[in-house]
Design a protein around this motif. Structure first.
Motif, PDB file in Angstrom:
ATOM      1  N   TYR A 181       0.812  -1.220   0.000  1.00  0.00           N
ATOM      2  CA  TYR A 181       0.000   0.000   0.000  1.00  0.00           C
ATOM      3  C   TYR A 181       0.850   1.277   0.000  1.00  0.00           C
ATOM      4  CZ  TYR A 181      -4.216  -2.735   0.786  1.00  0.00           C
ATOM      5  OH  TYR A 181      -5.266  -3.609   0.645  1.00  0.00           O
ATOM      6  N   LEU A 239       1.746   1.415  -4.023  1.00  0.00           N
ATOM      7  CA  LEU A 239       0.649   2.314  -4.399  1.00  0.00           C
ATOM      8  C   LEU A 239       0.899   3.769  -4.019  1.00  0.00           C
ATOM      9  CD1 LEU A 239      -2.517   0.189  -3.549  1.00  0.00           C
ATOM     10  CD2 LEU A 239      -1.323   0.431  -5.743  1.00  0.00           C
ATOM     11  N   LEU A 274       0.525   5.224  -0.973  1.00  0.00           N
ATOM     12  CA  LEU A 274      -0.325   5.781   0.077  1.00  0.00           C
ATOM     13  C   LEU A 274       0.527   6.131   1.293  1.00  0.00           C
ATOM     14  CD1 LEU A 274      -3.382   3.373  -0.139  1.00  0.00           C
ATOM     15  CD2 LEU A 274      -3.007   5.533  -1.334  1.00  0.00           C
ATOM     16  N   VAL A 309      -6.131   8.042   2.098  1.00  0.00           N
ATOM     17  CA  VAL A 309      -6.556   7.934   0.701  1.00  0.00           C
ATOM     18  C   VAL A 309      -7.450   9.141   0.456  1.00  0.00           C
ATOM     19  CG1 VAL A 309      -7.643   6.491  -1.056  1.00  0.00           C
ATOM     20  CG2 VAL A 309      -6.574   5.418   0.927  1.00  0.00           C
ATOM     21  N   ILE A 359      -9.689   1.154  -7.908  1.00  0.00           N
ATOM     22  CA  ILE A 359      -9.440   2.512  -7.415  1.00  0.00           C
ATOM     23  C   ILE A 359      -9.706   3.470  -8.571  1.00  0.00           C
ATOM     24  CG2 ILE A 359      -7.740   4.113  -6.484  1.00  0.00           C
ATOM     25  CD1 ILE A 359      -6.308   1.671  -5.289  1.00  0.00           C
TER      26      ILE A 359
END
Length: 75
Positions: free
Chosen positions: A24, A28, A30, A48, A73
């Motif tokens: 994550y 990604l 985040l 997020v 997403i």
């Protein structure tokens, strides 16, 4: 029928918080939310936008329920 205006967070059960963070956070992008209080179990909160993903680490012997088959997403 309820009308939802927003969703504050989604909790994801994980067996390894560090491994989940590598996905994550590192893959990604985040960012961890440092406002997570000290709780009785490992985990992390990730920002997020205005929402959050709460990673909740559960012991290996506890059933986690059905696996998530996909994650979409929009952005």
């Amino acid at each position: 029928m309820s009308t939802f205006l927003s969703l504050h967070h989604v909790s994801v059960l994980v067996s390894d918080t560090g491994r989940a963070l590598r996905f994550y956070r590192d893959l990604l992008g985040l960012q961890p939310d440092d406002s997570r209080p000290a709780l009785d179990f490992p985990g992390a909160w990730l920002a997020v936008g205005e929402q959050q993903i709460h990673l909740i680490e559960i012991p290996a012997h506890m059933p986690a329920g059905p696996p998530v088959e996909s994650l979409a997403i929009a952005g």
